[in-house]
Design a protein around this motif. Structure first.
Motif, PDB file in Angstrom:
ATOM      1  N   THR A 127      78.255  21.491  37.028  1.00  0.00           N
ATOM      2  CA  THR A 127      77.922  21.518  35.594  1.00  0.00           C
ATOM      3  C   THR A 127      77.819  20.098  35.051  1.00  0.00           C
ATOM      4  OG1 THR A 127      80.568  21.538  35.308  1.00  0.00           O
ATOM      5  CG2 THR A 127      79.516  23.750  35.189  1.00  0.00           C
ATOM      6  N   LYS A 128      76.791  20.179  34.194  1.00  0.00           N
ATOM      7  CA  LYS A 128      76.355  19.116  33.481  1.00  0.00           C
ATOM      8  C   LYS A 128      75.977  19.313  32.081  1.00  0.00           C
ATOM      9  CE  LYS A 128      74.475  17.128  37.964  1.00  0.00           C
ATOM     10  NZ  LYS A 128      73.427  17.012  38.776  1.00  0.00           N
ATOM     11  N   PRO A 129      75.892  18.239  31.132  1.00  0.00           N
ATOM     12  CA  PRO A 129      75.730  18.697  29.925  1.00  0.00           C
ATOM     13  C   PRO A 129      74.046  19.292  29.699  1.00  0.00           C
ATOM     14  CG  PRO A 129      76.651  16.269  29.984  1.00  0.00           C
ATOM     15  CD  PRO A 129      76.203  16.805  31.323  1.00  0.00           C
ATOM     16  N   GLY A 130      73.825  20.039  28.855  1.00  0.00           N
ATOM     17  CA  GLY A 130      72.676  20.741  28.580  1.00  0.00           C
ATOM     18  C   GLY A 130      72.739  21.686  27.370  1.00  0.00           C
ATOM     19  N   ASP A 131      71.504  22.375  27.282  1.00  0.00           N
ATOM     20  CA  ASP A 131      71.263  23.364  26.206  1.00  0.00           C
ATOM     21  C   ASP A 131      71.093  24.837  26.787  1.00  0.00           C
ATOM     22  OD1 ASP A 131      71.784  21.789  24.006  1.00  0.00           O
ATOM     23  OD2 ASP A 131      69.712  21.079  23.818  1.00  0.00           O
ATOM     24  N   VAL A 132      71.547  25.847  26.001  1.00  0.00           N
ATOM     25  CA  VAL A 132      71.362  27.088  26.406  1.00  0.00           C
ATOM     26  C   VAL A 132      70.735  27.913  25.318  1.00  0.00           C
ATOM     27  CG1 VAL A 132      72.518  29.100  27.236  1.00  0.00           C
ATOM     28  CG2 VAL A 132      73.272  27.221  27.932  1.00  0.00           C
ATOM     29  N   CYS A 133      69.611  28.523  25.506  1.00  0.00           N
ATOM     30  CA  CYS A 133      68.769  29.169  24.436  1.00  0.00           C
ATOM     31  C   CYS A 133      68.235  30.578  24.911  1.00  0.00           C
ATOM     32  CB  CYS A 133      67.288  28.245  24.064  1.00  0.00           C
ATOM     33  SG  CYS A 133      67.932  26.593  23.552  1.00  0.00           S
ATOM     34  N   ILE A 134      68.298  31.401  23.870  1.00  0.00           N
ATOM     35  CA  ILE A 134      67.933  32.790  24.367  1.00  0.00           C
ATOM     36  C   ILE A 134      66.916  33.346  23.215  1.00  0.00           C
ATOM     37  CG2 ILE A 134      70.250  33.616  24.738  1.00  0.00           C
ATOM     38  CD1 ILE A 134      70.569  34.627  21.977  1.00  0.00           C
ATOM     39  N   VAL A 169      65.916  36.882  27.687  1.00  0.00           N
ATOM     40  CA  VAL A 169      65.529  35.663  28.411  1.00  0.00           C
ATOM     41  C   VAL A 169      66.685  34.600  28.027  1.00  0.00           C
ATOM     42  CG1 VAL A 169      64.196  33.587  29.035  1.00  0.00           C
ATOM     43  CG2 VAL A 169      62.985  36.083  28.743  1.00  0.00           C
ATOM     44  N   MET A 170      67.272  34.023  28.897  1.00  0.00           N
ATOM     45  CA  MET A 170      68.095  32.745  28.557  1.00  0.00           C
ATOM     46  C   MET A 170      67.553  31.478  29.221  1.00  0.00           C
ATOM     47  SD  MET A 170      72.250  32.101  29.610  1.00  0.00           S
ATOM     48  CE  MET A 170      72.852  32.883  28.059  1.00  0.00           C
ATOM     49  N   GLU A 246      53.751  40.456  35.633  1.00  0.00           N
ATOM     50  CA  GLU A 246      53.654  40.639  34.264  1.00  0.00           C
ATOM     51  C   GLU A 246      55.060  40.046  33.886  1.00  0.00           C
ATOM     52  OE1 GLU A 246      53.707  44.466  31.317  1.00  0.00           O
ATOM     53  OE2 GLU A 246      52.971  44.828  33.375  1.00  0.00           O
ATOM     54  N   LEU A 247      56.035  40.544  34.447  1.00  0.00           N
ATOM     55  CA  LEU A 247      57.445  40.155  34.037  1.00  0.00           C
ATOM     56  C   LEU A 247      57.623  38.455  33.834  1.00  0.00           C
ATOM     57  CD1 LEU A 247      60.247  41.330  33.302  1.00  0.00           C
ATOM     58  CD2 LEU A 247      60.784  41.314  35.639  1.00  0.00           C
ATOM     59  N   ALA A 248      57.095  37.853  34.904  1.00  0.00           N
ATOM     60  CA  ALA A 248      57.125  36.335  34.984  1.00  0.00           C
ATOM     61  C   ALA A 248      56.467  35.960  33.635  1.00  0.00           C
ATOM     62  CB  ALA A 248      56.769  35.896  36.104  1.00  0.00           C
ATOM     63  N   ASP A 249      55.089  36.499  33.481  1.00  0.00           N
ATOM     64  CA  ASP A 249      54.426  36.013  32.222  1.00  0.00           C
ATOM     65  C   ASP A 249      55.096  36.193  31.142  1.00  0.00           C
ATOM     66  OD1 ASP A 249      52.323  35.231  34.030  1.00  0.00           O
ATOM     67  OD2 ASP A 249      51.083  36.928  33.752  1.00  0.00           O
ATOM     68  N   ALA A 250      55.759  37.422  30.874  1.00  0.00           N
ATOM     69  CA  ALA A 250      56.659  37.736  29.767  1.00  0.00           C
ATOM     70  C   ALA A 250      57.739  36.600  29.418  1.00  0.00           C
ATOM     71  CB  ALA A 250      57.335  38.924  29.748  1.00  0.00           C
ATOM     72  N   VAL A 251      58.257  36.182  30.674  1.00  0.00           N
ATOM     73  CA  VAL A 251      59.506  35.139  30.554  1.00  0.00           C
ATOM     74  C   VAL A 251      58.733  33.795  30.087  1.00  0.00           C
ATOM     75  CG1 VAL A 251      61.094  33.981  31.867  1.00  0.00           C
ATOM     76  CG2 VAL A 251      60.795  36.243  32.016  1.00  0.00           C
ATOM     77  N   VAL A 252      57.592  33.379  30.822  1.00  0.00           N
ATOM     78  CA  VAL A 252      56.996  32.275  30.314  1.00  0.00           C
ATOM     79  C   VAL A 252      56.635  32.112  28.933  1.00  0.00           C
ATOM     80  CG1 VAL A 252      55.019  30.561  30.805  1.00  0.00           C
ATOM     81  CG2 VAL A 252      56.246  31.622  33.050  1.00  0.00           C
ATOM     82  N   THR A 253      56.152  33.404  28.389  1.00  0.00           N
ATOM     83  CA  THR A 253      55.691  33.148  27.009  1.00  0.00           C
ATOM     84  C   THR A 253      57.031  32.739  26.166  1.00  0.00           C
ATOM     85  OG1 THR A 253      53.786  34.960  27.452  1.00  0.00           O
ATOM     86  CG2 THR A 253      54.801  34.622  25.160  1.00  0.00           C
ATOM     87  N   LEU A 255      59.831  31.257  27.058  1.00  0.00           N
ATOM     88  CA  LEU A 255      60.066  29.746  27.396  1.00  0.00           C
ATOM     89  C   LEU A 255      59.363  28.837  26.509  1.00  0.00           C
ATOM     90  CD1 LEU A 255      60.730  30.099  31.386  1.00  0.00           C
ATOM     91  CD2 LEU A 255      62.534  30.032  29.486  1.00  0.00           C
ATOM     92  N   ARG A 256      58.025  29.062  26.346  1.00  0.00           N
ATOM     93  CA  ARG A 256      57.195  28.191  25.810  1.00  0.00           C
ATOM     94  C   ARG A 256      57.210  28.359  24.074  1.00  0.00           C
ATOM     95  NH1 ARG A 256      52.582  28.082  30.499  1.00  0.00           N
ATOM     96  NH2 ARG A 256      53.580  26.575  31.926  1.00  0.00           N
ATOM     97  N   THR A 257      58.123  29.136  23.634  1.00  0.00           N
ATOM     98  CA  THR A 257      57.846  29.382  22.309  1.00  0.00           C
ATOM     99  C   THR A 257      59.384  28.882  21.711  1.00  0.00           C
ATOM    100  OG1 THR A 257      58.642  31.716  22.492  1.00  0.00           O
ATOM    101  CG2 THR A 257      56.420  31.280  22.198  1.00  0.00           C
ATOM    102  N   PRO A 258      59.622  28.518  20.536  1.00  0.00           N
ATOM    103  CA  PRO A 258      60.789  28.065  20.011  1.00  0.00           C
ATOM    104  C   PRO A 258      62.025  29.217  20.408  1.00  0.00           C
ATOM    105  CG  PRO A 258      59.384  27.668  18.342  1.00  0.00           C
ATOM    106  CD  PRO A 258      58.743  28.564  19.365  1.00  0.00           C
TER     107      PRO A 258
END
Length: 354
Positions: A127-134, A169-170, A246-253, A255-258
């Protein structure tokens, strides 16, 4: 966790021989998350059809002993791929195994336990410092499979039936903003394929694609609450790759938005409740089933007849697991029955968390 010798494949009773070929490797992966106040939990994902209770409890016991976690802090999930190995204790009666397989499956399951424990303990050390977003995206290939035909419900294709196309997505990033892990799910059976090659099905291909695009990150998938859903169309490797893309593309979309940053704190809870059975058949039913040509029906009947010789059949299943991981009011994960997961990006009623 790809088997290194021919082993029976889980998911379909119609298979008649062990599998020895792979489309891609199978994995167990772990992610440990710790809040600034010290509270933590670990999530394990696995390219398996299911995790039997005995294995789950053995893994949790080892992690508790060596890693200092309590049972509620250990979350074990699977992709529910139907192209992974049989795990001892998980629907073992449904397969027409060759004589050499039970011992090989036991040996594999023991190795699997060791690797699950190892990867969980390793994650706790790293474990190291970081951020978790959803946030969540959308994928469209899940199709309701409960079809009304001649006044009966069959496994088929029901385009009008309810289905959940959300892709939760997390995102986990380090102090420099580099993506270190992405956790995602989908409420749909991993049954694009029914062939004889080890693979994580569409979820496996999605993870491969994401780790190709983000080489510093670990991609982790869990199966959502999708018992009524199948991928559509299906039954070819190209289709499994297409659904995975298709699933990976949905995740990437996503990840690339706020995304919404989680602040916590984290709380966890685990309980096992008794689920009562419906009215049980009398012994004549099991005696009839014991002569069935269907392996699963025959094996189940013989097992119950042996139990009746020594006593009564149980009236309930006493160990149905319910687990909650809650990040303050920002996110709640609800896990039902081990291999089924519901992701809520909304506040749950207090009654559910009592």
């Amino acid at each position: 966790i790809t088997p290194d010798e021919p082993l029976w494949m889980a998911g379909y009773a119609s298979r008649k021989e062990p599998c020895s070929v792979k489309q891609h490797d199978l994995w167990v992966k772990a992610l440990a998350i710790q809040h600034a106040d010290g509270k933590k939990f670990v999530l394990l994902t696995s390219d398996l059809c299911g995790i039997p209770r005995a294995l789950a409890e053995d893994v949790a016991s080892e992690v508790t002993k060596k890693g200092g976690l309590t049972r509620d802090q250990i979350v074990l999930t699977c992709t529910h791929t139907h192209c992974g190995p049989v795990v001892y204790g998980n629907l073992i009666d449904m397969y027409d195994l060759t004589p050499d397989q039970p011992e090989k499956i036991k040996s594999y399951t023991n190795k699997l336990k060791g690797r699950m424990v190892e990867v969980i303990l390793d994650s706790l050390k790293e474990t190291k410092p970081g951020d978790v977003c959803i946030d969540k995206g959308t994928a469209s290939f899940a199709r309701n499979r409960r079809e009304l035909k001649d006044k009966n419900i069959i496994l088929g294709n029901n385009p009008e039936g309810p289905v959940d196309h959300d892709v939760p997505v997390m995102r986990v990033t380090d102090e420099k903003g580099t993506l270190r892990a992405v956790v995602f799910g989908y409420a749909c059976h991993n049954t694009t394929l029914d062939n004889m090659e080890w693979s994580g099905d569409y979820a496996g291909f999605a993870q491969v694609e994401l780790e190709k695009q983000f080489p510093d990150a670990q991609a982790m998938f869990w199966i959502g609450f999708g018992a009524d859903a199948n991928p559509f169309p299906r039954r070819t490797v190209d289709l499994a790759k297409r659904h995975g893309k298709e699933l990976a593309d949905a995740v990437v979309t996503v990840l690339r938005t706020p995304m919404q940053r989680l602040s916590g704190p984290i709380s966890t809870k685990y309980e096992e409740i008794a689920i009562p059975f419906d009215e049980l058949p009398d012994p004549s039913k099991w005696k009839t089933d014991a002569a069935s040509k269907t392996t699963a029906v025959r094996n189940r009947a013989n097992k119950f007849l042996k139990q009746l010789e020594t006593g009564k059949l149980p009236r309930d299943y006493p160990h149905f697991p319910i687990q909650v991981v809650k990040f303050s009011d920002e996110l709640t994960w609800l896990f039902l029955g081990g291999e089924v997961v519901i992701d809520y990006n909304l506040r749950l009623k207090k009654e559910l968390l009592r």
